[in-house]
Design a protein around this motif. Structure first.
Motif, PDB file in Angstrom:
ATOM      1  N   ARG A  17       0.832  -1.209   0.000  1.00 51.99           N
ATOM      2  CA  ARG A  17       0.000   0.000   0.000  1.00 51.99           C
ATOM      3  C   ARG A  17       0.865   1.257   0.000  1.00 51.99           C
ATOM      4  O   ARG A  17       0.593   2.218  -0.743  1.00 51.99           O
ATOM      5  CB  ARG A  17      -0.930  -0.009   1.216  1.00 51.99           C
ATOM      6  CG  ARG A  17      -1.834   1.221   1.330  1.00 51.99           C
ATOM      7  CD  ARG A  17      -2.760   1.346   0.126  1.00 51.99           C
ATOM      8  NE  ARG A  17      -3.628   2.494   0.206  1.00 51.99           N
ATOM      9  CZ  ARG A  17      -4.946   2.444   0.381  1.00 51.99           C
ATOM     10  NH1 ARG A  17      -5.535   1.257   0.493  1.00 51.99           N
ATOM     11  NH2 ARG A  17      -5.674   3.531   0.432  1.00 51.99           N
ATOM     12  N   GLN A  18       1.920   1.264   0.811  1.00 56.22           N
ATOM     13  CA  GLN A  18       2.781   2.444   0.882  1.00 56.22           C
ATOM     14  C   GLN A  18       3.457   2.701  -0.465  1.00 56.22           C
ATOM     15  O   GLN A  18       3.552   3.858  -0.918  1.00 56.22           O
ATOM     16  CB  GLN A  18       3.844   2.256   1.959  1.00 56.22           C
ATOM     17  CG  GLN A  18       3.304   2.183   3.384  1.00 56.22           C
ATOM     18  CD  GLN A  18       2.591   3.449   3.824  1.00 56.22           C
ATOM     19  OE1 GLN A  18       1.359   3.469   3.887  1.00 56.22           O
ATOM     20  NE2 GLN A  18       3.340   4.493   4.106  1.00 56.22           N
ATOM     21  N   ALA A  20       2.426   1.596  -3.444  1.00 53.51           N
ATOM     22  CA  ALA A  20       1.411   1.921  -4.451  1.00 53.51           C
ATOM     23  C   ALA A  20       1.021   3.389  -4.363  1.00 53.51           C
ATOM     24  O   ALA A  20       0.858   4.068  -5.394  1.00 53.51           O
ATOM     25  CB  ALA A  20       0.183   1.030  -4.254  1.00 53.51           C
ATOM     26  N   GLU A  21       0.893   3.884  -3.137  1.00 54.75           N
ATOM     27  CA  GLU A  21       0.556   5.303  -2.974  1.00 54.75           C
ATOM     28  C   GLU A  21       1.673   6.213  -3.464  1.00 54.75           C
ATOM     29  O   GLU A  21       1.432   7.370  -3.803  1.00 54.75           O
ATOM     30  CB  GLU A  21       0.234   5.600  -1.508  1.00 54.75           C
ATOM     31  CG  GLU A  21      -1.090   4.986  -1.048  1.00 54.75           C
ATOM     32  CD  GLU A  21      -1.411   5.294   0.403  1.00 54.75           C
ATOM     33  OE1 GLU A  21      -0.535   5.849   1.103  1.00 54.75           O
ATOM     34  OE2 GLU A  21      -2.545   4.979   0.835  1.00 54.75           O
ATOM     35  N   ALA A  22       2.900   5.677  -3.519  1.00 57.83           N
ATOM     36  CA  ALA A  22       4.031   6.451  -4.034  1.00 57.83           C
ATOM     37  C   ALA A  22       4.186   6.304  -5.541  1.00 57.83           C
ATOM     38  O   ALA A  22       5.132   6.844  -6.126  1.00 57.83           O
ATOM     39  CB  ALA A  22       5.319   6.010  -3.331  1.00 57.83           C
ATOM     40  N   TYR A  69      -2.921   4.133  11.949  1.00 54.05           N
ATOM     41  CA  TYR A  69      -2.918   3.444  10.656  1.00 54.05           C
ATOM     42  C   TYR A  69      -4.020   2.388  10.594  1.00 54.05           C
ATOM     43  O   TYR A  69      -4.808   2.348   9.642  1.00 54.05           O
ATOM     44  CB  TYR A  69      -1.552   2.798  10.405  1.00 54.05           C
ATOM     45  CG  TYR A  69      -1.432   2.126   9.059  1.00 54.05           C
ATOM     46  CD1 TYR A  69      -1.031   2.849   7.936  1.00 54.05           C
ATOM     47  CD2 TYR A  69      -1.742   0.772   8.890  1.00 54.05           C
ATOM     48  CE1 TYR A  69      -0.930   2.239   6.689  1.00 54.05           C
ATOM     49  CE2 TYR A  69      -1.655   0.160   7.654  1.00 54.05           C
ATOM     50  CZ  TYR A  69      -1.242   0.903   6.563  1.00 54.05           C
ATOM     51  OH  TYR A  69      -1.157   0.304   5.318  1.00 54.05           O
ATOM     52  N   ARG A  72      -7.490   3.717  10.305  1.00 60.67           N
ATOM     53  CA  ARG A  72      -7.869   4.231   8.989  1.00 60.67           C
ATOM     54  C   ARG A  72      -8.461   3.134   8.114  1.00 60.67           C
ATOM     55  O   ARG A  72      -9.189   3.414   7.161  1.00 60.67           O
ATOM     56  CB  ARG A  72      -6.648   4.849   8.280  1.00 60.67           C
ATOM     57  CG  ARG A  72      -6.247   6.211   8.800  1.00 60.67           C
ATOM     58  CD  ARG A  72      -5.377   6.963   7.797  1.00 60.67           C
ATOM     59  NE  ARG A  72      -4.122   6.281   7.506  1.00 60.67           N
ATOM     60  CZ  ARG A  72      -3.003   6.444   8.208  1.00 60.67           C
ATOM     61  NH1 ARG A  72      -2.999   7.256   9.265  1.00 60.67           N
ATOM     62  NH2 ARG A  72      -1.902   5.806   7.881  1.00 60.67           N
ATOM     63  N   HIS A  73      -8.145   1.901   8.432  1.00 60.61           N
ATOM     64  CA  HIS A  73      -8.554   0.792   7.573  1.00 60.61           C
ATOM     65  C   HIS A  73      -9.581  -0.136   8.212  1.00 60.61           C
ATOM     66  O   HIS A  73     -10.010  -1.109   7.581  1.00 60.61           O
ATOM     67  CB  HIS A  73      -7.317  -0.006   7.143  1.00 60.61           C
ATOM     68  CG  HIS A  73      -6.368   0.771   6.286  1.00 60.61           C
ATOM     69  ND1 HIS A  73      -6.627   1.050   4.961  1.00 60.61           N
ATOM     70  CD2 HIS A  73      -5.179   1.365   6.571  1.00 60.61           C
ATOM     71  CE1 HIS A  73      -5.632   1.760   4.455  1.00 60.61           C
ATOM     72  NE2 HIS A  73      -4.741   1.972   5.407  1.00 60.61           N
ATOM     73  N   HIS A 205      -6.296  -0.668  -3.679  1.00 62.06           N
ATOM     74  CA  HIS A 205      -5.617   0.434  -4.379  1.00 62.06           C
ATOM     75  C   HIS A 205      -5.438   0.024  -5.835  1.00 62.06           C
ATOM     76  O   HIS A 205      -5.112  -1.132  -6.122  1.00 62.06           O
ATOM     77  CB  HIS A 205      -4.257   0.717  -3.739  1.00 62.06           C
ATOM     78  CG  HIS A 205      -3.618   1.979  -4.228  1.00 62.06           C
ATOM     79  ND1 HIS A 205      -2.970   2.057  -5.440  1.00 62.06           N
ATOM     80  CD2 HIS A 205      -3.535   3.218  -3.670  1.00 62.06           C
ATOM     81  CE1 HIS A 205      -2.508   3.286  -5.606  1.00 62.06           C
ATOM     82  NE2 HIS A 205      -2.838   4.012  -4.555  1.00 62.06           N
ATOM     83  N   ARG A 207      -3.179   0.382  -7.939  1.00 62.38           N
ATOM     84  CA  ARG A 207      -1.847  -0.074  -8.351  1.00 62.38           C
ATOM     85  C   ARG A 207      -1.447  -1.403  -7.699  1.00 62.38           C
ATOM     86  O   ARG A 207      -0.327  -1.867  -7.872  1.00 62.38           O
ATOM     87  CB  ARG A 207      -0.796   0.992  -8.049  1.00 62.38           C
ATOM     88  CG  ARG A 207      -0.853   2.193  -8.991  1.00 62.38           C
ATOM     89  CD  ARG A 207       0.357   3.100  -8.829  1.00 62.38           C
ATOM     90  NE  ARG A 207       0.351   4.194  -9.800  1.00 62.38           N
ATOM     91  CZ  ARG A 207       0.894   4.125 -11.008  1.00 62.38           C
ATOM     92  NH1 ARG A 207       1.478   3.007 -11.402  1.00 62.38           N
ATOM     93  NH2 ARG A 207       0.865   5.154 -11.824  1.00 62.38           N
TER      94      ARG A 207
END
Length: 381
Positions: A17-18, A20-22, A69, A72-73, A205, A207
């Motif tokens: 996830r980290q 993909a967000e980048a 964190y 949030r999910h 996500h 990506r």
């Protein structure tokens, strides 16, 4: 970049996830038919109870960032794990606390009195405990050790407490008050809809692609700019140097109508009881109401090649082999070993998430700086 992550548990999901967000494309594969690894949860078709299929997982942490964190999910509900143990024909609270002490010894001691009493029971000749047994005898004395630690430990680890390092027992506190909350962290809870739903949200996500029932093939790395491996460290190398030792668990299910034991976890400290504990899963979701109650007797044994590895043994022989695998891992390029299996360590969920977040940060920092990503962001030693 094209990133391959082997394992769809917490490590793979959070790192994926980290990244993909980048802006990176993340392919996550897992040999099992579900995501979540050993944190996987699902509804029991017979009773509707949320099951922790690989044993109970209670989320607890002092890490505010990790707590933010996971919230949030998932919707986290406050939950405190209040473990009981059956020993020598009676039921006691764990961890050993003032109630346990007074009940066990038939006393009505106040905190200061109990502290002095337990100190009088301790073996003060043991200045620097090296084994589990020495640690227990030094800090709680022979009676509490025999009742609550010795038999359970022999069943859990399959060896004498004299063979285990003292560090294992340092995780088990003795409290001189009536606090029977098994954990001491500020933040404690359960995701209302289970851990699998939380991990699904992390993986949601554009990506990220997830492929289940897909085993790793070394040829997959040819199409990836970097690989994150959360499978067994020795498994990456085809166990070429031998297998690292693990304990595994067997679960014997039975269903009860009503409330079987009145708590989520009941340990069994006596050596002649073959199981280590019984878990009653509807108590992990006390905000729900179910008549049927799935329960599981838990048995610990040495893991074989086809078993799910749970607890790394990390005794002298394993540590020697581990050093060889670490050296081999550090000779690899474009591979980072992460998580409980990838670093051959026992990790709580919050630590797993923190290390995954930090690992993603190291990767992104190295990408920006044009430097190599290390094989281990968190050392297995």
């Amino acid at each position: 970049m094209n990133i391959l992550l082997v394992g769809a548990g917490l490590s793979g999901a959070v790192i994926g996830r980290q990244l993909a967000e980048a802006g990176h494309d993340c392919r996550i594969i897992d040999s099992r038919p579900h995501i979540g690894g050993n944190c996987h949860t699902q509804r029991d078709p017979e009773t509707g109870v949320m099951l922790h299929l690989y044993g109970p997982h209670i989320f607890h942490t002092d890490d505010e960032g990790v707590w933010a964190y996971v919230n949030r999910h998932a919707d986290f509900v406050p939950f405190q794990n209040r473990v009981k143990t059956t020993s020598q024909g009676a039921v006691y609270s764990l961890p050993v606390n003032l109630h346990t002490i007074n009940q066990f010894f038939g006393t009505t001691l106040r905190p200061d009195e109990a502290r002095a009493f337990i100190e009088s029971k301790a073996d003060n000749s043991i200045a620097d405990p090296e084994t589990f047994e020495e640690q227990a005898l030094r800090f709680v004395g022979p009676e509490l050790y025999e009742a609550f630690f010795k038999g359970y430990t022999e069943k859990q680890w399959g060896c004498s407490p004299r063979e285990l390092p003292a560090s294992i027992l340092k995780r088990l506190p003795v409290r001189f008050n009536y606090d029977d909350n098994y954990f001491f962290h500020r933040f404690q809870g359960m995701p209302r809809d289970g851990y699998t739903a939380m991990i699904e949200d992390i993986l949601d996500h554009p990506r990220i692609t997830v492929e289940l029932e897909t085993s790793y093939d070394p040829a997959m790395a040819d199409d990836a700019d970097h690989v994150f491996w959360s499978g067994p460290l020795d498994g990456f190398f085809g166990y070429s140097l031998g297998r690292l030792g693990y304990r595994t668990l067997d679960f014997e299910r039975f269903t009860y109508q009503g409330d079987y034991q009145g708590c989520a976890v009941m340990n069994y400290g006596d050596r002649d009881v073959p199981w280590t504990r019984i878990t009653e899963h509807k108590h992990f979701s006390p905000w729900e109401s179910h008549e049927g109650s799935p329960c599981y007797r838990e048995y610990s044994r040495e893991a074989g090649p086809k078993d799910i590895p749970y607890y790394p043994i990390r005794l002298v022989e394993e540590k020697s082999l581990l050093t060889q695998y670490i050296d081999l891992a550090r000779s690899q390029e474009k591979v980072t070993f992460v998580g409980r299996l990838g670093t051959y360590r026992y990790l709580d969920m919050d630590v797993t998430i923190r290390e995954a977040l930090d690992t993603a940060g190291v990767f992104l920092g190295a990408e920006k700086a044009g430097t190599a990503v290390p094989a281990f962001v968190n050392s297995p030693q």
